[in-house]
Write a protein that holds these residues in place. Structure first.
Motif, short mmCIF file in Angstrom:
data_model
loop_
_atom_site.label_atom_id
_atom_site.label_comp_id
_atom_site.label_asym_id
_atom_site.label_seq_id
_atom_site.Cartn_x
_atom_site.Cartn_y
_atom_site.Cartn_z
N ASN A 1 0.92 3.72 7.11
CA ASN A 1 1.83 3.81 5.97
C ASN A 1 3.10 3.02 6.21
O ASN A 1 3.65 2.40 5.32
CB ASN A 1 2.17 5.27 5.69
N ALA A 2 3.57 3.05 7.47
CA ALA A 2 4.81 2.35 7.79
C ALA A 2 4.65 0.85 7.67
O ALA A 2 5.61 0.13 7.41
CB ALA A 2 5.26 2.72 9.21
N HIS A 3 3.41 0.36 7.86
CA HIS A 3 3.18 -1.08 7.84
C HIS A 3 2.42 -1.53 6.60
O HIS A 3 2.04 -2.68 6.50
CB HIS A 3 2.41 -1.49 9.10
N SER A 4 2.21 -0.65 5.62
CA SER A 4 1.46 -1.03 4.43
C SER A 4 2.28 -1.93 3.53
O SER A 4 1.73 -2.64 2.71
CB SER A 4 1.01 0.22 3.68
N GLN A 5 3.60 -1.90 3.65
CA GLN A 5 4.46 -2.75 2.85
C GLN A 5 5.49 -3.38 3.78
O GLN A 5 6.19 -2.68 4.51
CB GLN A 5 5.13 -1.94 1.75
N SER A 6 5.59 -4.71 3.74
CA SER A 6 6.38 -5.41 4.76
C SER A 6 7.82 -5.64 4.34
O SER A 6 8.54 -6.32 5.05
CB SER A 6 5.72 -6.76 5.07
N MET A 7 8.26 -5.09 3.21
CA MET A 7 9.64 -5.31 2.78
C MET A 7 10.43 -4.01 2.81
O MET A 7 9.87 -2.93 2.64
CB MET A 7 9.66 -5.91 1.37
N PRO A 8 11.74 -4.10 3.01
CA PRO A 8 12.57 -2.89 3.17
C PRO A 8 13.13 -2.36 1.84
O PRO A 8 14.12 -1.66 1.85
CB PRO A 8 13.69 -3.39 4.08
N ASP B 1 3.70 -6.19 -2.54
CA ASP B 1 4.37 -6.54 -1.30
C ASP B 1 5.04 -7.90 -1.51
O ASP B 1 5.02 -8.45 -2.62
CB ASP B 1 3.36 -6.59 -0.15
N LEU B 2 5.63 -8.46 -0.48
CA LEU B 2 6.28 -9.76 -0.61
C LEU B 2 5.26 -10.83 -1.01
O LEU B 2 4.08 -10.75 -0.67
CB LEU B 2 6.96 -10.13 0.70
N PRO B 3 5.72 -11.84 -1.75
CA PRO B 3 4.77 -12.81 -2.30
C PRO B 3 4.24 -13.80 -1.27
O PRO B 3 4.95 -14.22 -0.35
CB PRO B 3 5.61 -13.54 -3.36
N LYS B 4 2.99 -14.19 -1.47
CA LYS B 4 2.38 -15.27 -0.70
C LYS B 4 2.25 -16.52 -1.55
O LYS B 4 2.46 -17.64 -1.08
CB LYS B 4 1.01 -14.84 -0.19
#
Length: 216
Positions: free
Chosen positions: A19-26, A96-99
């Motif tokens: 869960n902590a790493h499922s989304q890479s933005m703060p 999440d953040l864009p690619k």
């Protein structure tokens, strides 16, 4: 500790790690905004997003980009602004953040339909992740800010620039792109070649001064 308890603890820890790493933005969501030079009106047919998790968000943004039509032809569409605003847009909620960002738009002063892909690099995503302590000019308060906006400025000829920016923060340019003409025309060829209507103010400017293609 018996094996059942050890298994339960392990699964709980792995779940928390995932869960902590499922989304890479703060922050919860990022903003996708579009603008155009004075009088150089733009209609965005679609802006689709692929995030770093591989999820696709179709029509994350569509509609009118922001531009100004100062009266009496007193505006200046030439070149790029020294200070970039975030433009008209939407928060890409759940992503999440864009690619990659795919954009198809109508440049109404030409008129022409363009399409492009914006590749968002890892260095750009790091700019969006990293915080800075900044002072807001409006109230003098010190805040912890993030560049959580992707700002795209679209100019005639299919020229585009991309910045990342945030509240009280200086925008950083991250890309300049030459788009392709979409041979299908407006609305993927479904409008019989008909473009959205250009405003009277923009039409009057272009008829008098033309389109300053060489300035972008």
């Amino acid at each position: 500790m018996n094996s059942s308890i050890r298994l339960a603890v392990t699964l709980f820890m792995l779940s928390g790690f995932a869960n902590a790493h499922s989304q890479s933005m703060p922050y919860k969501s990022w903003y996708l905004g579009f603008s155009a030079p004075d009088y150089m009106e733009v209609w965005i047919e679609t802006a689709d997003v692929i995030d770093v998790q591989g999820q696709i968000y179709r029509r994350a943004m569509s509609g009118v980009a922001s531009w100004l039509t100062p009266p009496n032809n007193s505006g200046n569409p030439r070149g790029w602004p020294k200070k970039i605003g975030i433009g008209s847009g939407k928060y890409v909620t759940g992503a999440d953040l864009p690619k990659k960002i795919y954009v198809r738009w109508q440049s109404l002063v030409e008129p022409q339909t363009y399409k492009m892909e914006i590749d968002i690099s890892e260095s750009t995503r790091n700019l969006m992740r990293n915080s800075e302590n900044v002072t807001c000019a409006a109230d003098g308060k010190l805040i912890t800010g993030y560049r959580q906006s992707v700002v795209v400025r679209l100019a005639p000829g299919g020229i585009a620039k991309v910045w990342v920016s945030g509240p009280c923060m200086t925008a950083i340019e991250v890309a300049k792109i030459k788009a392709e003409i979409d041979p299908r025309g407006p609305y993927e060829g479904k409008s019989g070649g008909g473009y959205n209507t250009l405003s009277n103010e923009s039409k009057a400017y272009v008829e008098k001064f033309g389109v300053p293609y060489d300035s972008w």
